[in-house]
Design an enzyme around this catalytic site. Structure first.
Site, PDB file in Angstrom:
ATOM      1  N   ASP A 165      14.029  11.375  12.091  1.00  0.00           N
ATOM      2  CA  ASP A 165      15.453  11.446  12.423  1.00  0.00           C
ATOM      3  C   ASP A 165      15.792  10.466  13.544  1.00  0.00           C
ATOM      4  O   ASP A 165      14.923  10.074  14.330  1.00  0.00           O
ATOM      5  CB  ASP A 165      15.817  12.859  12.907  1.00  0.00           C
TER       6      ASP A 165
HETATM    7  N1  URA Z   1      11.336  17.248  11.030  1.00  0.00           N
HETATM    8  C1  URA Z   1      12.561  17.040  11.530  1.00  0.00           C
HETATM    9  O1  URA Z   1      13.350  17.964  11.640  1.00  0.00           O
HETATM   10  N2  URA Z   1      12.894  15.806  11.911  1.00  0.00           N
HETATM   11  C2  URA Z   1      12.065  14.737  11.819  1.00  0.00           C
HETATM   12  O2  URA Z   1      12.433  13.633  12.181  1.00  0.00           O
HETATM   13  C3  URA Z   1      10.784  14.968  11.294  1.00  0.00           C
HETATM   14  C4  URA Z   1      10.441  16.243  10.913  1.00  0.00           C
END
Ligand code: URA
Length: 242
Positions: free
Chosen positions: A105
């Site tokens: 993310d």
């Molecule tokens: N889980 C999440 O919520 N975000 C990420 O970036 C990776 C795993």
């Protein structure tokens, strides 16, 4: 290391392994200027000269990179319409067309693998190969023993049941909890959605390992090639052996 001729041809992007066999059987492939008719003939990609219709061919160089993605960078090698920073700005001097294996993310940091090896990328991501992805998360609130037990048991999310491979409490900080949580699947926002379901939303998230590959002390925003050992271990851990 020697590999089969038909595999070599498919690595050069000439043909699928089956099509490669046809090319070989129709006398179009030579190794060191001798026509070879056996698809299982072994070649050394480093030393042998392979030609198709008399023209030399070479496999695309496979590249395997790890990046320590800083928070507030998008996992894309394109541009962002909203003008946010992307990992493209961090990856310089890489000739091969590597692409990120899965995504982190925008506000998540840590280990990201980039490669042009499609088969390995697929296996890293596919739950069937059960490759653990390890995260350190700071979550809101204090997680005690009973709560941790529940978190370990799994829960239903809107896209199906989820259960971490492992969860531990590492420490408490200012009323919040730092946990280490491991999943072998990569559903979107999985860690955040999972922890929110238990009433402990993620405040900060960092991925520190993917199977045998550790982020280690790679600085934020920096990248490096995998070592040979790391690559061998990674391939082995998803059932790919040369
Ligand atoms: N889980 C999440 O919520 N975000 C990420 O970036 C990776 C795993």
């Amino acid at each position: 290391m020697k590999i089969r001729l038909n595999r070599f041809l498919s690595m050069c992007g000439i043909a699928s392994r089956r099509k490669a066999e046809e090319l070989i059987k129709t006398n179009r492939i030579s190794v060191n200027d001798i026509i070879i008719r056996d698809p299982a003939y072994k070649v050394d990609p480093e030393k042998d000269t392979v030609k198709i219709d008399g023209i030399e061919i070479k496999p695309e160089r496979k590249r395997y990179i790890i990046l320590n993605k800083p928070p507030f960078y998008l996992t894309t090698l394109g541009e962002d319409k909203k003008g946010r920073k992307t990992i493209k700005e961090l990856i310089k001097d890489i000739k091969e067309r590597v692409y990120p294996v899965g995504r982190l993310d925008y506000n998540t940091e840590g280990l990201l693998i980039l490669t042009n090896d499609g088969e390995l990328a697929h296996r890293i991501l596919h739950p069937r190969y059960k490759l653990p992805k390890v995260y350190i998360a700071e979550v809101k609130g204090l997680i005690g023993k009973n709560k941790l037990k529940k978190i370990k048991e799994g829960t239903e999310l809107e896209d199906g049941f989820a259960k971490p491979d492992d969860v531990d409490v590492l420490k408490y900080r200012k009323g919040n909890t730092i946990i280490r949580i491991v999943f072998h699947e990569g559903r979107k926002h999985l860690v955040k959605r999972y922890m929110a379901k238990f009433g402990n939303p993620v405040l900060k998230l960092k991925r520190i390992a993917i199977g045998p590959i550790r982020l280690g002390n790679l600085k934020r925003g920096k990248y490096r090639d995998l070592t040979e050992k790391e690559l061998t271990d990674l391939k082995r851990s998803v059932g790919l052996e040369d």
